[in-house]
Motif scaffolding. Structure first.
Motif, PDB file in Angstrom:
ATOM      1  N   LYS A 153      -1.064   5.710  -5.818  1.00  0.00           N
ATOM      2  CA  LYS A 153      -0.305   4.779  -4.980  1.00  0.00           C
ATOM      3  C   LYS A 153      -0.789   4.815  -3.532  1.00  0.00           C
ATOM      4  O   LYS A 153      -1.317   5.817  -3.073  1.00  0.00           O
ATOM      5  N   GLY A 207       0.335  -4.191  -2.018  1.00  0.00           N
ATOM      6  CA  GLY A 207       1.244  -4.436  -3.149  1.00  0.00           C
ATOM      7  C   GLY A 207       2.367  -3.427  -3.142  1.00  0.00           C
ATOM      8  O   GLY A 207       2.935  -3.125  -2.089  1.00  0.00           O
ATOM      9  N   GLU A 208       2.665  -2.861  -4.332  1.00  0.00           N
ATOM     10  CA  GLU A 208       3.746  -1.873  -4.380  1.00  0.00           C
ATOM     11  C   GLU A 208       3.284  -0.616  -3.632  1.00  0.00           C
ATOM     12  O   GLU A 208       2.319   0.024  -4.045  1.00  0.00           O
ATOM     13  N   CYS A 209       3.938  -0.299  -2.533  1.00  0.00           N
ATOM     14  CA  CYS A 209       3.423   0.815  -1.723  1.00  0.00           C
ATOM     15  C   CYS A 209       4.541   1.450  -0.899  1.00  0.00           C
ATOM     16  O   CYS A 209       5.686   0.993  -0.920  1.00  0.00           O
ATOM     17  N   GLU A 238      11.525  -5.684  -1.450  1.00  0.00           N
ATOM     18  CA  GLU A 238      11.765  -5.174  -2.810  1.00  0.00           C
ATOM     19  C   GLU A 238      10.636  -4.246  -3.279  1.00  0.00           C
ATOM     20  O   GLU A 238      10.877  -3.257  -3.953  1.00  0.00           O
ATOM     21  N   LYS A 239       9.438  -4.603  -2.878  1.00  0.00           N
ATOM     22  CA  LYS A 239       8.240  -3.897  -3.367  1.00  0.00           C
ATOM     23  C   LYS A 239       7.893  -2.671  -2.545  1.00  0.00           C
ATOM     24  O   LYS A 239       7.168  -1.798  -3.003  1.00  0.00           O
ATOM     25  N   VAL A 240       8.353  -2.657  -1.298  1.00  0.00           N
ATOM     26  CA  VAL A 240       7.882  -1.640  -0.355  1.00  0.00           C
ATOM     27  C   VAL A 240       8.979  -0.646  -0.010  1.00  0.00           C
ATOM     28  O   VAL A 240      10.089  -1.026   0.340  1.00  0.00           O
ATOM     29  N   LYS A 241       8.645   0.640  -0.121  1.00  0.00           N
ATOM     30  CA  LYS A 241       9.577   1.686   0.320  1.00  0.00           C
ATOM     31  C   LYS A 241       9.133   2.157   1.702  1.00  0.00           C
ATOM     32  O   LYS A 241       7.935   2.299   1.951  1.00  0.00           O
ATOM     33  N   LEU A 250       8.429   6.807  -5.187  1.00  0.00           N
ATOM     34  CA  LEU A 250       7.659   6.003  -6.158  1.00  0.00           C
ATOM     35  C   LEU A 250       8.070   6.340  -7.577  1.00  0.00           C
ATOM     36  O   LEU A 250       7.877   7.407  -8.042  1.00  0.00           O
TER      37      LEU A 250
END
Ligand code: B12
Length: 206
Positions: free
Chosen positions: A86, A136-138, A167-170, A206
């Protein structure tokens, strides 16, 4: 020994600090503990700066010693063989140029197998959002030591939200005076006190 290192860097004893680090490494001290000792010493430097016992030149000097110390310690940090999975997008937020802590967090994350994209210092909120879109998701990791950084953290979280990426990102935050209240204020997802926390949180998120 680690308290001695904290004292030596606080006293701006360049060669003695570096020698004490070399000695500790030879004796098998945990490199993470040594970084923490250096950080503790920097806290004292900050306190002396606040009391006007130290000035900007001393801050700069301490940062130089810190960097040299970390350069000695870094090769001893354990690195995982795992392939980067990730991505963590990291940077020091807008208005703030402190990067020593951010660099340590980035190094530790790389050591445990994260793919780290480091945007540097004084990073505009939109630049974080743009890089997160590419990744992207990260995880986005925001570092800041100045109190003005709290607003920048909040603005960065908003920029990520406005870009439709929330929504995708922390998002995790940390550095100096960051605490639970700043977490609440900024609407990030988590805050960590040190580089080990950053690793733990990144894994948890994650
Ligand atoms: C060295 C230093 C500098 C150096 C920085 C060099 C560099 N390349 O970074 C220089 C000389 C450039 C500097 C400049 C200034 N500084 Co300065 N600086 C410091 C000092 C002494 C140490 C900071 C440091 O490197 N600590 C060591 C690192 C390892 O610790 P850390 O950053 O906290 O990082 C750790 C954790 O916080 C955490 N972490 C960090 N980021 C993240 C991110 C995430 C996601 C997570 C989970 C964890 C995490 O992990 C790290 C490793 O454990 C601090 C004192 C202090 N108590 O922090 C003052 C301090 C931060 N500085 C301060 C000030 C006022 C300034 C200046 C405004 C001074 C001036 N008059 O110009 C300028 C700011 C310029 C700007 N726009 O940013 C004040 C801030 C006060 C405030 N509340 O806003 C402090 C607190 C000193 C004081 N007590 O007054 N500074």
């Amino acid at each position: 020994m680690s308290d001695e290192i904290a004292t030596l860097i606080a006293e701006l004893e360049e060669s003695k600090t570096l020698e004490a680090i070399r000695k500790s490494l030879r004796e098998g001290e945990d490199p993470v503990v040594l970084i923490e000792s250096l950080r503790k010493g920097m806290e004292t430097v900050g306190e002396r700066f606040e009391k006007k016992e130290y000035f900007l030149s001393e801050l700069i000097m301490s940062a130089e010693i810190f960097k040299q110390g970390v350069a000695l310690i870094e090769p001893h940090l354990k690195t995982t063989e795992e392939k980067p999975s990730k991505t963590v997008v990291i940077g020091t937020v807008k208005g703030d140029i402190h990067d020593i802590g951010k660099n340590i967090v980035a190094t530790m994350l790389r050591c445990v197998g994260f793919n780290v994209s480091d945007l540097g210092v004084d990073v505009d909120p939109r630049a974080f959002a743009e890089e997160a879109r590419k990744a992207g998701e990260c995880i986005v990791a925001l570092s800041g030591l100045l109190t003005v950084a709290f607003d920048s953290m909040k603005e960065t979280v908003s920029a990520i939200e406005e870009a439709g990426l929330r929504e995708k990102v922390k998002i995790m935050i940390g550095g100096g005076a960051v605490n639970e209240k700043v977490l609440e204020y900024s609407k990030a997802d988590a805050y960590g006190r040190n580089a080990m926390d950053a690793v733990r949180i990144a894994r948890d998120l994650l």
